[in-house]
Design a protein around this motif. Structure first.
Motif, PDB file in Angstrom:
ATOM      1  N   THR A  17      48.156  10.841  78.919  1.00  0.00           N
ATOM      2  CA  THR A  17      48.668   9.769  79.253  1.00  0.00           C
ATOM      3  C   THR A  17      49.997  10.043  77.990  1.00  0.00           C
ATOM      4  O   THR A  17      50.194  11.957  77.452  1.00  0.00           O
ATOM      5  N   SER A  18      50.860   9.512  78.495  1.00  0.00           N
ATOM      6  CA  SER A  18      52.261   9.885  77.693  1.00  0.00           C
ATOM      7  C   SER A  18      52.477   9.264  76.343  1.00  0.00           C
ATOM      8  O   SER A  18      52.697   9.357  75.282  1.00  0.00           O
ATOM      9  N   ASN A  19      50.886   8.715  76.224  1.00  0.00           N
ATOM     10  CA  ASN A  19      50.761   8.315  74.726  1.00  0.00           C
ATOM     11  C   ASN A  19      50.099   9.124  74.003  1.00  0.00           C
ATOM     12  O   ASN A  19      49.268   9.740  73.925  1.00  0.00           O
ATOM     13  N   THR A  20      50.730   9.251  72.697  1.00  0.00           N
ATOM     14  CA  THR A  20      50.453  11.104  71.608  1.00  0.00           C
ATOM     15  C   THR A  20      49.255  10.301  71.243  1.00  0.00           C
ATOM     16  O   THR A  20      48.017  11.133  71.107  1.00  0.00           O
ATOM     17  N   LYS A  21      49.456   9.452  70.497  1.00  0.00           N
ATOM     18  CA  LYS A  21      47.849   8.100  69.494  1.00  0.00           C
ATOM     19  C   LYS A  21      46.641   8.627  71.001  1.00  0.00           C
ATOM     20  O   LYS A  21      45.287   8.957  70.192  1.00  0.00           O
ATOM     21  N   SER A  22      46.973   8.300  72.003  1.00  0.00           N
ATOM     22  CA  SER A  22      45.392   7.868  73.057  1.00  0.00           C
ATOM     23  C   SER A  22      45.564   9.137  73.111  1.00  0.00           C
ATOM     24  O   SER A  22      43.702   9.352  73.232  1.00  0.00           O
ATOM     25  N   SER A  23      46.024  10.261  73.244  1.00  0.00           N
ATOM     26  CA  SER A  23      45.886  11.658  73.498  1.00  0.00           C
ATOM     27  C   SER A  23      45.219  12.300  72.687  1.00  0.00           C
ATOM     28  O   SER A  23      43.935  12.597  72.594  1.00  0.00           O
ATOM     29  N   ARG A  24      45.214  12.016  71.113  1.00  0.00           N
ATOM     30  CA  ARG A  24      44.520  12.237  70.201  1.00  0.00           C
ATOM     31  C   ARG A  24      43.435  11.937  69.466  1.00  0.00           C
ATOM     32  O   ARG A  24      42.178  12.975  70.010  1.00  0.00           O
ATOM     33  N   MET A  25      43.260  10.435  70.671  1.00  0.00           N
ATOM     34  CA  MET A  25      41.560   9.788  70.168  1.00  0.00           C
ATOM     35  C   MET A  25      40.955  10.383  71.506  1.00  0.00           C
ATOM     36  O   MET A  25      39.036  11.008  70.782  1.00  0.00           O
ATOM     37  N   MET A  26      41.676  10.664  72.596  1.00  0.00           N
ATOM     38  CA  MET A  26      40.561  11.142  73.891  1.00  0.00           C
ATOM     39  C   MET A  26      39.471  12.502  73.185  1.00  0.00           C
ATOM     40  O   MET A  26      39.066  13.119  73.394  1.00  0.00           O
ATOM     41  N   GLU A  27      40.777  13.842  72.526  1.00  0.00           N
ATOM     42  CA  GLU A  27      40.386  14.944  72.068  1.00  0.00           C
ATOM     43  C   GLU A  27      39.519  14.857  71.158  1.00  0.00           C
ATOM     44  O   GLU A  27      37.946  15.308  71.069  1.00  0.00           O
ATOM     45  N   LEU A  28      39.501  13.931  70.053  1.00  0.00           N
ATOM     46  CA  LEU A  28      38.109  14.033  68.848  1.00  0.00           C
ATOM     47  C   LEU A  28      37.311  13.288  69.570  1.00  0.00           C
ATOM     48  O   LEU A  28      35.914  13.269  69.735  1.00  0.00           O
ATOM     49  N   LYS A  29      36.701  12.225  70.631  1.00  0.00           N
ATOM     50  CA  LYS A  29      35.762  11.928  71.274  1.00  0.00           C
ATOM     51  C   LYS A  29      35.641  12.821  71.815  1.00  0.00           C
ATOM     52  O   LYS A  29      33.998  12.996  71.957  1.00  0.00           O
ATOM     53  N   LEU A  30      35.993  13.419  72.748  1.00  0.00           N
ATOM     54  CA  LEU A  30      35.801  15.018  73.825  1.00  0.00           C
ATOM     55  C   LEU A  30      34.662  16.110  72.267  1.00  0.00           C
ATOM     56  O   LEU A  30      33.806  16.577  72.605  1.00  0.00           O
ATOM     57  N   LEU A  31      35.383  16.232  71.737  1.00  0.00           N
ATOM     58  CA  LEU A  31      35.126  16.969  70.654  1.00  0.00           C
ATOM     59  C   LEU A  31      34.177  16.171  70.238  1.00  0.00           C
ATOM     60  O   LEU A  31      33.207  17.438  69.533  1.00  0.00           O
ATOM     61  N   HIS A  32      33.606  15.355  69.432  1.00  0.00           N
ATOM     62  CA  HIS A  32      32.014  14.816  68.763  1.00  0.00           C
ATOM     63  C   HIS A  32      31.649  14.784  69.787  1.00  0.00           C
ATOM     64  O   HIS A  32      30.661  14.879  69.548  1.00  0.00           O
ATOM     65  N   HIS A  33      32.013  14.091  71.225  1.00  0.00           N
ATOM     66  CA  HIS A  33      31.068  14.342  72.121  1.00  0.00           C
ATOM     67  C   HIS A  33      30.278  15.681  72.845  1.00  0.00           C
ATOM     68  O   HIS A  33      29.035  16.333  72.305  1.00  0.00           O
ATOM     69  N   TYR A  34      30.997  16.697  72.517  1.00  0.00           N
ATOM     70  CA  TYR A  34      30.389  18.366  72.669  1.00  0.00           C
ATOM     71  C   TYR A  34      29.704  18.883  71.129  1.00  0.00           C
ATOM     72  O   TYR A  34      29.548  19.234  71.705  1.00  0.00           O
ATOM     73  N   THR A  35      30.142  18.107  70.618  1.00  0.00           N
ATOM     74  CA  THR A  35      29.282  19.255  69.228  1.00  0.00           C
ATOM     75  C   THR A  35      27.788  17.934  68.637  1.00  0.00           C
ATOM     76  O   THR A  35      27.444  18.988  67.970  1.00  0.00           O
ATOM     77  N   THR A  36      28.565  17.301  68.751  1.00  0.00           N
ATOM     78  CA  THR A  36      27.021  16.424  68.660  1.00  0.00           C
ATOM     79  C   THR A  36      26.140  16.527  70.131  1.00  0.00           C
ATOM     80  O   THR A  36      24.772  16.499  69.939  1.00  0.00           O
ATOM     81  N   ILE A  37      26.190  16.526  71.489  1.00  0.00           N
ATOM     82  CA  ILE A  37      25.151  15.869  73.135  1.00  0.00           C
ATOM     83  C   ILE A  37      25.609  17.214  73.425  1.00  0.00           C
ATOM     84  O   ILE A  37      24.286  18.537  74.261  1.00  0.00           O
ATOM     85  N   THR A  38      27.089  17.578  74.042  1.00  0.00           N
ATOM     86  CA  THR A  38      27.366  18.470  75.112  1.00  0.00           C
ATOM     87  C   THR A  38      26.459  19.777  75.115  1.00  0.00           C
ATOM     88  O   THR A  38      26.373  20.827  75.746  1.00  0.00           O
ATOM     89  N   CYS A  39      26.659  19.967  73.825  1.00  0.00           N
ATOM     90  CA  CYS A  39      26.137  21.607  73.087  1.00  0.00           C
ATOM     91  C   CYS A  39      24.977  22.162  73.473  1.00  0.00           C
ATOM     92  O   CYS A  39      24.666  22.922  73.381  1.00  0.00           O
ATOM     93  N   GLU A  40      23.855  21.079  72.892  1.00  0.00           N
ATOM     94  CA  GLU A  40      22.396  21.422  73.137  1.00  0.00           C
ATOM     95  C   GLU A  40      22.263  21.021  74.496  1.00  0.00           C
ATOM     96  O   GLU A  40      20.875  21.367  75.077  1.00  0.00           O
ATOM     97  N   THR A  41      22.893  20.862  75.180  1.00  0.00           N
ATOM     98  CA  THR A  41      22.864  20.837  76.784  1.00  0.00           C
ATOM     99  C   THR A  41      23.241  22.466  77.959  1.00  0.00           C
ATOM    100  O   THR A  41      22.885  22.390  78.670  1.00  0.00           O
ATOM    101  N   LEU A  42      23.799  23.273  77.329  1.00  0.00           N
ATOM    102  CA  LEU A  42      24.505  24.160  77.875  1.00  0.00           C
ATOM    103  C   LEU A  42      23.134  25.372  77.938  1.00  0.00           C
ATOM    104  O   LEU A  42      23.410  26.389  79.214  1.00  0.00           O
ATOM    105  N   ALA A  43      22.288  25.593  76.891  1.00  0.00           N
ATOM    106  CA  ALA A  43      21.293  26.726  76.522  1.00  0.00           C
ATOM    107  C   ALA A  43      19.829  25.983  77.658  1.00  0.00           C
ATOM    108  O   ALA A  43      19.519  25.103  76.807  1.00  0.00           O
ATOM    109  N   ILE A  44      19.317  26.639  77.719  1.00  0.00           N
ATOM    110  CA  ILE A  44      17.915  26.318  78.801  1.00  0.00           C
ATOM    111  C   ILE A  44      17.171  26.927  77.783  1.00  0.00           C
ATOM    112  O   ILE A  44      17.098  28.599  78.182  1.00  0.00           O
ATOM    113  N   SER A  45      16.112  25.724  77.158  1.00  0.00           N
ATOM    114  CA  SER A  45      14.836  26.766  76.668  1.00  0.00           C
ATOM    115  C   SER A  45      15.793  28.170  74.980  1.00  0.00           C
ATOM    116  O   SER A  45      15.150  29.156  74.793  1.00  0.00           O
ATOM    117  N   SER A  46      16.987  27.967  74.430  1.00  0.00           N
ATOM    118  CA  SER A  46      16.844  28.684  73.353  1.00  0.00           C
ATOM    119  C   SER A  46      17.556  28.026  72.497  1.00  0.00           C
ATOM    120  O   SER A  46      18.926  28.221  71.957  1.00  0.00           O
TER     121      SER A  46
END
Length: 495
Positions: free
Chosen positions: A99-128
């Motif tokens: 986006t052209s809005n730097t603040k919005s872009s930063r907030m999107m990155e924070l949102k994605l990083l938080h989601h990755y470290t709390t939820i997505t990372c647990e879904t990448l490995a199977i039985s490990s």
């Protein structure tokens, strides 16, 4: 005779509409057709759409095979590949701004990083659990050390995971495409410069995330088998899955001298069940029927003896992996199929040989037990039904061999009774314990590393030993590496 009715041609339409040969309404910044289908329009992001246009490559003349859309199959160059091995080539995509809005872009990155470290990372490995911790803690820390392509890959996968809950979210769609385009661009540039001790871990992890992205993106290309009826070009095989997963294998083969000591990569590899393949053909296995009549087929299709050998090995090895994974599917073993089959098998899929398609249908049937994994949800049903649509129901040779994957794919849940599945779950743990005693996945890679060196001393007239090796394609890549190193040494010596 009345005058002909005037017709205004669309001469300034977007490239997607031109490629589909349909009329573009030329509405900016996004034409009506692209808005309707929820895809990127070059009116809105010219460089992005242009980057995803594949370079023209020759297609098999004996087939009408369809690959995935460029958005799901665009892959960076694979390291150190034999020039005789054809691979899809695409222009390196350029990252597009969220986006052209730097603040919005930063907030999107924070949102994605938080989601990755709390939820997505647990879904990448199977039985490990060990791999889950690495994906959650170690991988982001490594990305923060300057591996920008790894950081972008984390954000891209996180955006795709969020999008799986809200498929029509345009911001997430743009984020997913943008970060993966940036990943592919920088990842490809790093590979072209060469793999070193300092970047080997980051490149391996990025290759794995690209494979995840390629697989998960498939859930957005079509809803279910019903959508196939609306497609004029029919069912498209997910060939990008094979290219992306074999890309992971290529990175391992090219950088094992450093990865073998990695406290990040080795635990991830070791969490995979050890390959225990029966390539003798002497035992009656569950998928043995898929090899019935293989000799007649090989003689009928291939006149070249060398090609016949490669085709026979490709089928035998693919079926051996199916039989192995069929006994321990809950471990994620079926995913190994994508990385271990030979290049010849992928070629047989590209030209749509019935036997290769039937093997692929059985493979997707194996994924039914992993239906609860978000990036594999619905894969078994969607892909099996698509492959079956390529066969004639009156085909007495192949239709009976499709009954098992059909029955499994249409089963109402992923908790399939052993009598329907065809294997006893009670012996699954025993098989795993037995395999671990013979050495884990790392032991297999170590063995292959030793065989790579030994094979260079074999005369060309000796019998092909590749039929006893699980990683046919990795060995080819290793030979290319060794030849390149030998050439460089000779050049250096001459100077």
């Amino acid at each position: 005779m009345p005058p002909r009715r005037s017709h205004k041609k669309s001469r300034a339409g977007c490239r997607r509409c031109k490629a589909r040969k349909i009329k573009c309404d030329e509405i900016h910044p996004r034409c009506g057709n692209c808005t309707k289908h929820g895809v990127a329009c070059d009116f809105e992001h010219p460089s992005f759409v242009d980057a995803l246009v594949p370079v023209d490559t020759p297609r098999p003349t004996t087939s009408t095979s369809n690959c995935d859309s460029p958005s799901t199959s665009t892959l960076p160059p694979t390291p150190s590949v034999d020039s005789s091995t054809p691979l899809p080539l695409y222009r390196n995509p350029e990252p597009l701004p969220l986006t052209s809005n730097t603040k919005s872009s930063r907030m999107m990155e924070l949102k994605l990083l938080h989601h990755y470290t709390t939820i997505t990372c647990e879904t990448l490995a199977i039985s490990s659990p060990v791999s889950e911790k690495i994906w959650r803690d170690t991988v982001p820390n490594l990305a923060f050390t300057g591996a920008n392509f790894l950081a972008d890959a984390l954000l891209a996968v996180s955006a795709l995971h969020l999008r799986s809950h809200t498929p029509q979210d345009q911001e997430l769609i743009r984020a997913s495409h943008s970060y993966m385009a940036s990943t592919l661009s920088e990842y490809g540039a790093s590979l072209s410069k060469g793999i070193t001790e300092s970047n080997a871990e980051a490149l391996f992890l990025t290759a794995a995330l690209i494979a995840f992205q390629s697989t998960a993106s498939r859930i957005f290309t079509r809803d279910d088998s019903g959508d196939l009826k609306e497609r004029s070009d029919g069912y498209a095989l997910p060939l990008s899955w094979f290219h992306s997963f074999q890309g992971v294998k290529a990175v391992v083969a090219s950088s094992w001298q450093w990865l073998r000591h990695s406290g990040i990569v080795v635990p991830i590899i070791e969490s995979q069940p050890a390959l225990n393949l029966d390539l003798s053909g002497d035992n009656l296995n569950f998928f043995g029927h898929l090899l019935a009549g293989v000799e007649d087929e090989i003689v009928g299709y291939d006149d070249d003896p060398a090609s016949q050998v490669l085709t026979r090995q490709a089928y035998q090895h693919a079926v051996a992996v199916l039989d192995w994974a069929h006994k321990i599917p809950h471990t994620g073993a079926p995913l190994v199929f994508l990385a271990t089959v030979s290049r010849r098998f992928v070629e047989l899929l590209e030209i749509r040989r019935p036997r290769a398609l039937a093997i692929l249908a059985s493979y997707f049937g194996l994924l039914k037990v992993l239906d609860s994994v978000w990036w594999l949800r619905g894969v078994a049903r969607r892909e099996v039904m698509g492959i079956v649509s390529l066969f004639d129901p009156d085909d007495e040779e192949w239709w009976p061999r499709l009954q098992w994957p059909l029955r499994i794919a249409l089963y109402e849940s992923d908790n399939i009774p052993p009598d329907i599945w065809g294997a006893d779950w009670a012996v699954e743990k025993a098989l795993l314990d037995q395999a671990s005693q013979n050495g884990g996945f790392v032991s297999h890679i170590e063995l292959l590393s030793q065989m790579f060196s030994a094979m260079q001393n074999m005369p060309q007239t000796m019998p092909d030993a590749l039929d006893v090796i699980a990683y046919q394609n990795a060995i080819n890549r290793s030979r290319a590496l060794d030849r390149q190193m030998l050439l460089e040494n000779e050049t250096h010596s001459s100077h």
